[in-house]
Design a protein around this motif. Structure first.
Motif: not given
Length: 728
Positions: A201-202, A248-249, A252-254, A256, A303-304
């Motif tokens: 997934t990432s 990097l997911p 999408g999305g920025g 982490v 995730a964080t």
């Protein structure tokens, strides 16, 4: 064909040797790379069926229009760091199910079905030129680098096509995503810059900003119409690139960002993922201080980006970066290699408990499969043997891997073994590569239904490597020389008989860190045997600083890369002369070497002309301030902190001492040991009025690969050394 020409055409007899193995989870298939014969540089992707003992080509670069002259600069640099001289398919990755593999050719992206009767390779419409493609664990996507951006493309086209998109793009002209920086690839053994998460997934990726690194230019005067090659080179005492990690997911999305104290721990030697059972995957990486006295293992929440310290090792001299770790057992315990506080030697640890014997020099962890750990090491006092060792945490069994009757060596811990990859005893499959003095080349054996102490079924992956055009039996004697018991080998001509005139000595060391010449394998002495046939007694010595003996032995060169290594070459020579006074002529001693060996050769005639009478120095490091940060500062510190160490290890101030014949050979396109080393030495020698010879190699990097050039280099060295020794 002459042996020097054969040596060059076969890429030192590496062509045709199977390598880069990956084993399927059921143990029935082994993927690997190999050319179709011993001079074939168009490396193919093969699959070996363990039960039927058959091998088939699944991808042939010739059928796909490969052109190794048309490579992206990033791929050419990656191959130079790997010392990859072959062509065709030089790297590949497979999915977890072992159903698909991906690879790049000439900047184009391909995937292929690995199953028997599968389809021919198909090209994916990637945004090229493609560098280092990696398939996702599920086999549905491929990540790759192009133009400094990290991109992902779908293998199976849907309504929107293959959906090629960037998941991270450079935000500056000197920024890249997904590539290893120079010192990570050249000195830390990390050649990758991104890693798929186990669930696909990432991606964990490295962002490298080289804007603060000095820009150097590598020029080839033989091609004045070409622009000089511009590169960022972090020389000792200067700025390194800024390396960051981010998750990097794929959806999408920025990014982490993974945050740690990068000012204190700027180097990233290892990175990847950890997953225990069905738990959420966790980022795992190591970070090292610039002085290399601290090495920390971190984990991080994807995730964080929040990190936690898992383990920190320190050393007053330096902490060696262990190979094959961090890894984890089935229960999630850390597998690590660290110094035993009692013995001071490196051992394999699970958590805080050492699990390897105290009398084994640990080299690398090869595989961790649930509660079973496989590692390589040398028995105490036998650095020339590299054997395989295991630990079974569930049963408490451990020891040398012993497969009776496997047809190679009589003792389980003798000779040189390697080649095991992930899949050790997974569904009872074991892959073993074996080198010995008893047979040429390398044997690759695959065992099925095997336990550590017995075997049932064996197949062999054939090597197509050529047989060297040398005497069938090499005349090699090995022993431990002098008070320090220096590993030493003496190679004699096949035609030499007792009572003939004493032979001139040719010393052929590497002599520096991370390289070992005295091994119980024929391949280690092929070139030495050829030089011996030309009329030399060839002497090879692994002095202080080389691996295989102890941490203290390796760290003896701290703050002095000249004194200990030269002393040990002299000691080995004196010991050989004492053992064979009627054989070796210490009044005619030559020395030659390449890279660190080239530095050692030049050092020998400059500082001990009473012992060494002629030298050939290939690609020598002359001034350590011109070499890279991570390697040089490990041994000498920075020039700002230890200027005396750099002055004592540099050869420039010794130019006026030269009184023996010295030839320096150097590739003008070398981006590792740049030509400036030889050029500055030549200028210093000229200023001192010292006669010397310089042989510049146009278009050549760190090693000459053209067969004609490589052959003539060997012939010219023999001629130069014989002439220099005859005039002494």
């Amino acid at each position: 064909m002459s042996f020097p020409r054969q040596l060059a055409r076969t890429h030192r007899f590496s062509l045709g040797v199977p390598h880069a193995f990956q084993i399927s989870e059921d143990g029935r298939c082994v993927a690997f790379l190999r050319g179709r014969d011993g001079v074939d540089t168009a490396t193919c992707l093969w699959v070996h069926e363990t039960e039927g003992d058959t091998a088939r080509v699944v991808a042939d670069p010739r059928e796909l229009g490969a052109d190794d002259e048309n490579l992206p600069p990033e791929e050419r640099a990656r191959r130079e760091r790997l010392r990859e001289s072959g062509g065709g398919i030089v790297a590949y990755s497979v999915d977890t199910a072992f159903s698909r593999a991906v690879f790049s050719l000439s900047g184009r992206l391909f995937y292929v079905d690995l199953s028997a009767g599968g389809s021919t390779p198909a090209e994916l419409p990637a945004t090229g030129p493609v560098v280092d493609p990696r398939i996702s664990p599920g086999g549905d996507r491929v990540a790759y680098v192009a133009g400094g951006a990290l991109r992902v493309i779908d293998v199976d086209a849907g309504e929107g096509g293959h959906g090629d998109r960037a998941v991270a793009e450079p935000d500056g002209p000197d920024v890249t995503w997904g590539l290893a920086d120079f010192v990570a690839a050249e000195e830390m053994g990390r050649h990758r810059g991104f890693w798929w998460s186990p669930d696909g997934t990432s991606l964990l990726a490295a962002r490298v900003d080289e804007s603060g690194v000095a820009r150097w230019h590598v020029d080839d005067p033989a091609a004045p119409e070409q622009e000089p090659t511009s590169l960022r080179y972090p020389a000792a005492g200067t700025d390194n690139p800024d390396v960051r990690l981010a998750v990097l997911p794929i959806a999408g999305g920025g990014p982490v960002w993974v945050e740690w104290d990068r000012r204190s721990l700027p180097y990233v030697p290892r990175a990847g993922w950890k997953r225990v059972g069905e738990d959420t995957p966790t980022v795992v990486f190591t970070a090292q201080s610039r002085d290399q006295r601290t090495l920390t293992v971190f984990d991080a929440d994807p995730a964080t980006g929040r990190v936690g310290e898992v383990r920190t090792d320190t050393d007053d001299v330096w902490v060696e970066i262990p190979s094959g770790v961090p890894a984890y057992t089935g229960s999630g315990a850390l597998v690590w290699v660290a110094r035993d506080p009692g013995t001071g030697e490196r051992r394999v640890y699970v958590g805080d408990e050492p699990v390897s014997p105290t009398d084994v020099y640990v080299r690398s962890v090869l595989d961790v499969d649930a509660d079973r750990i496989l590692y390589s090491g040398s028995p105490a006092g036998r650095p020339g043997d590299v054997s395989l060792w295991y630990v079974d945490l569930a049963t408490g069994n451990s020891g040398a891997v012993n497969i009776p009757g496997h047809g190679c060596s009589s003792a389980s811990d003798a000779d040189v073994h390697s080649g095991l990859r992930s899949g050790w005893l997974r569904d009872d499959t074991l892959l073993l590569q074996h080198r010995s003095m008893d047979f040429p080349g390398v044997r690759t054996l695959v065992f099925r239904d095997v336990s550590v102490e017995s075997k049932r079924q064996r197949s062999e992956i054939e090597s197509f490597a050529q047989t060297p055009d040398l005497p069938e039996t090499l005349r090699v004697e090995t022993w431990r020389a002098g008070e320090r018991e220096i590993p030493t080998a003496l190679v004699l001509p096949s035609w030499y008989r007792k009572g003939l005139r004493r032979l001139p000595v040719l010393m052929a060391p590497y002599g520096g860190p991370h390289a070992q010449r005295v091994l119980n394998a024929r391949g280690a002495y092929l070139t030495a045997q050829w030089y011996a046939e030309q009329g030399f007694a060839v002497l090879i010595a692994d002095g202080r600083g080389t691996p295989g003996i102890s941490v203290e032995w390796e760290q003896a060169v701290h703050l002095d890369l000249a004194g200990p290594v030269l002393e040990d070459q002299v000691a080995a020579l004196e010991d050989a002369a004492g053992r064979h006074p009627d054989l070796v002529d210490t009044e005619r001693v030559g020395i030659h070497g390449w890279s660190f060996g080239g530095y050692l050769a030049a050092l020998a005639v400059l500082r001990r002309p009473d012992v060494f009478h002629a030298a050939v120095a290939g690609a020598p490091v002359i001034d350590w301030k011109l070499y890279d940060t991570h390697y040089t500062e490990r041994y000498l510190g920075t020039p700002q902190e230890h200027p005396e160490a750099y002055e004592g290890s540099s050869l420039l101030a010794d130019a006026a001492k030269l009184e023996r014949p010295l030839m320096m050979i150097h590739g003008l396109s070398d981006d590792n040991v740049v030509f400036a080393h030889t050029q500055r030495m030549s200028s210093a020698l000229l200023a001192a009025g010292r006669r010397h010879t310089v042989l510049p190699l146009s278009g050549v990097t760190h090693m000459a690969s053209d067969p004609v050039v490589a052959e003539n280099l060997m012939l010219l060295q023999v001629e130069f050394l014989k002439d220099g020794l005859s005039r002494h």
